[in-house]
Design a protein around this motif. Structure first.
Motif, PDB file in Angstrom:
ATOM      1  N   ILE A  64      37.667  46.815 -48.584  1.00  0.00           N
ATOM      2  CA  ILE A  64      37.801  48.211 -48.157  1.00  0.00           C
ATOM      3  C   ILE A  64      38.457  49.048 -49.252  1.00  0.00           C
ATOM      4  O   ILE A  64      38.062  50.195 -49.500  1.00  0.00           O
ATOM      5  N   THR A  65      39.444  48.480 -49.920  1.00  0.00           N
ATOM      6  CA  THR A  65      40.103  49.191 -51.021  1.00  0.00           C
ATOM      7  C   THR A  65      39.119  49.496 -52.142  1.00  0.00           C
ATOM      8  O   THR A  65      39.118  50.597 -52.707  1.00  0.00           O
ATOM      9  N   THR A  66      38.272  48.541 -52.456  1.00  0.00           N
ATOM     10  CA  THR A  66      37.255  48.760 -53.493  1.00  0.00           C
ATOM     11  C   THR A  66      36.351  49.935 -53.128  1.00  0.00           C
ATOM     12  O   THR A  66      36.090  50.818 -53.961  1.00  0.00           O
ATOM     13  N   TRP A  67      35.883  49.957 -51.906  1.00  0.00           N
ATOM     14  CA  TRP A  67      35.022  51.057 -51.459  1.00  0.00           C
ATOM     15  C   TRP A  67      35.763  52.391 -51.490  1.00  0.00           C
ATOM     16  O   TRP A  67      35.219  53.407 -51.927  1.00  0.00           O
ATOM     17  N   ALA A  68      37.012  52.391 -51.016  1.00  0.00           N
ATOM     18  CA  ALA A  68      37.779  53.638 -50.949  1.00  0.00           C
ATOM     19  C   ALA A  68      38.051  54.196 -52.336  1.00  0.00           C
ATOM     20  O   ALA A  68      37.936  55.410 -52.573  1.00  0.00           O
ATOM     21  N   HIS A  69      38.402  53.333 -53.269  1.00  0.00           N
ATOM     22  CA  HIS A  69      38.713  53.796 -54.621  1.00  0.00           C
ATOM     23  C   HIS A  69      37.487  54.375 -55.327  1.00  0.00           C
ATOM     24  O   HIS A  69      37.619  55.239 -56.202  1.00  0.00           O
ATOM     25  N   ARG A  70      36.308  53.924 -54.949  1.00  0.00           N
ATOM     26  CA  ARG A  70      35.083  54.457 -55.562  1.00  0.00           C
ATOM     27  C   ARG A  70      34.891  55.941 -55.272  1.00  0.00           C
ATOM     28  O   ARG A  70      34.275  56.649 -56.068  1.00  0.00           O
ATOM     29  N   THR A 120      42.545  40.790 -35.206  1.00  0.00           N
ATOM     30  CA  THR A 120      41.541  40.948 -36.251  1.00  0.00           C
ATOM     31  C   THR A 120      42.196  41.041 -37.621  1.00  0.00           C
ATOM     32  O   THR A 120      43.124  41.832 -37.819  1.00  0.00           O
ATOM     33  N   ILE A 121      41.729  40.251 -38.565  1.00  0.00           N
ATOM     34  CA  ILE A 121      42.196  40.336 -39.948  1.00  0.00           C
ATOM     35  C   ILE A 121      41.181  41.156 -40.726  1.00  0.00           C
ATOM     36  O   ILE A 121      40.026  40.750 -40.889  1.00  0.00           O
ATOM     37  N   ASN A 122      41.585  42.328 -41.178  1.00  0.00           N
ATOM     38  CA  ASN A 122      40.657  43.227 -41.855  1.00  0.00           C
ATOM     39  C   ASN A 122      40.523  42.886 -43.345  1.00  0.00           C
ATOM     40  O   ASN A 122      41.503  42.487 -43.983  1.00  0.00           O
TER      41      ASN A 122
END
Length: 408
Positions: free
Chosen positions: A185-191, A178-180
């Motif tokens: 995901i980084t955008t969501w986490a940084h928010r 699986t290529i995540n």
């Protein structure tokens, strides 16, 4: 000049050898990749004509070797689209991830904070976070798979809160392929103010990685999985974050001044590189990245996707074979985990070994994932650009032979 991938296989000496009196069919590339002759030659040259320590001597040879060592740091930085001050040499992905867990995590995690990882993590990106959570009183949470074998992104989004301080996940699963979607995901986490740590061990040799575009905070990979030597890894970290991290190991060459009671450390990356580093391996890594660059990502990705589709479709056509992971699309790396009904993966791998076919069988250092898949182990065939259609044919023939042998 771009090298022709059709003839690249000839550059890998091991692929011309035999195993159990059969031509070797090497399909364990997720564990380690073979080394091309230019990498082998570069290692020999270092030991024959450049074998001195770096960062120390003022004599000409020491200065010349130090320059070559630091040129590889620049080369790695260019490869990842980073700055050389953001590149730390380590012993491998495992060391890189452990250093982030041991050094960075305590600077941002308080009791009752949360660390978010995924169920598909290799133990190297799981166990360190278990230990951190236990030591710091944090909560370790998991993101599960969806029905299609992808990461459950809805659950991931819902799990991100103001208490989430670190999100640690693999770029490419070593079991499922699986290529995540790291950038999303980084955008969501940084928010929510979380930091993102990426295990890139299964990605860097198979697809282009731009850490600026991904905007991840840390990224780790190993040289031996990108056609380079063992014993060398890379930790990318954003400069401001490396600056706030204390060293993990202590010794020579990572200090400005030592008195009887105090030590003043050099800035990153030097403060993390205590003692004599794996100099030959660093220089060999540079040769490996040169080799990859000479092939170009278009050729590499096209060949590996071809092999994935060819092998995947033929395995699926064998009665009793179960494939694990998402559909065989471009969001799937060239890794195939499968089982043959009624046959233990170790037995299957033994039959394949007798035919010269090298695959991996076991839990692949991902036991929580095995539990989620409701299996104890799988067989895994993993491809590199130097594999070819004949390798796939030998794999399929050997699996069919095993099925007949065990009457599965």
């Amino acid at each position: 000049m771009v090298k022709d991938i059709a003839t690249a296989r000839n550059d890998f000496p091991l692929l011309a050898t035999t195993m159990n009196q059969a031509p070797i069919t090497y399909l364990d590339n997720a564990a380690t990749t073979q080394k091309p002759q230019p990498v082998i030659d570069r290692l020999i040259k270092y030991y024959q004509t450049e074998n001195v320590n770096v960062q120390r001597g003022v004599y000409a040879l020491a200065q010349a070797t130090t320059t070559k060592y630091e040129q590889v740091r620049q080369q790695v930085a260019d490869f990842l689209n980073a700055q050389p001050t953001e590149i730390v040499f380590t012993r491998g992905t495992t060391t890189s991830l452990n250093w982030v867990a041991q050094s960075f995590a305590p600077t941002v995690i308080q009791p009752d904070d949360e660390i978010l990882i995924t169920i598909m993590e290799h133990h190297s990106n799981l166990v360190p976070w278990q230990i951190v959570a236990q030591k710091l009183g944090a909560r370790l949470r998991y993101v599960e798979l969806d029905d299609a074998g992808h990461l459950d992104l809805k659950q991931l989004q819902a799990s991100l809160t103001s208490r989430t301080k670190i999100v640690a996940l693999t770029h490419v699963s070593n079991v499922l392929g699986t290529i995540n979607p790291i950038k999303q995901i980084t955008t969501w986490a940084h928010r929510v103010g979380a930091y993102v740590v990426v295990d890139g061990a299964q990605a860097v040799g198979h697809l282009p990685v731009d850490v600026q575009d991904l905007d991840c905070d840390f990224y780790a990979f190993s040289g031996h999985k990108v056609y380079g030597p063992t014993g060398i890894g890379v930790l990318y970290g954003k400069a401001a974050l490396l600056a706030q991290m204390p060293p993990v190991e202590y010794g020579g060459e990572m200090i400005n001044l030592v008195t009887r009671q105090t030590t003043d450390f050099k800035p990153a990356p030097a403060k993390f590189e205590a003692g004599t580093m794996p100099i030959a391996q660093v220089i060999g890594l540079g040769a490996a990245l040169d080799y990859l660059t000479s092939l170009g990502w278009s050729q590499i990705m096209t060949q590996e996707q071809h092999l994935l589709q060819l092998a995947g479709s033929q395995l699926q056509a064998i009665p009793g074979v179960t494939l694990y992971g998402p559909a065989l699309t471009t969001a799937h790396s060239a890794v195939l985990s499968f089982n043959l009904a009624g046959v233990h993966p170790h037995d299957l791998a033994t039959v394949l070994d007798s035919q010269g076919v090298a695959i991996r069988a076991g839990h692949h250092c991902a036991q929580p994932l095995m539990t989620a898949l409701q299996v104890s182990a799988t067989a895994r065939a993993s491809f590199a650009f130097y594999n070819n259609d004949q390798d796939v044919e030998r794999l399929i023939t050997a699996v069919k032979m095993a099925k007949e042998f065990f009457q599965a």
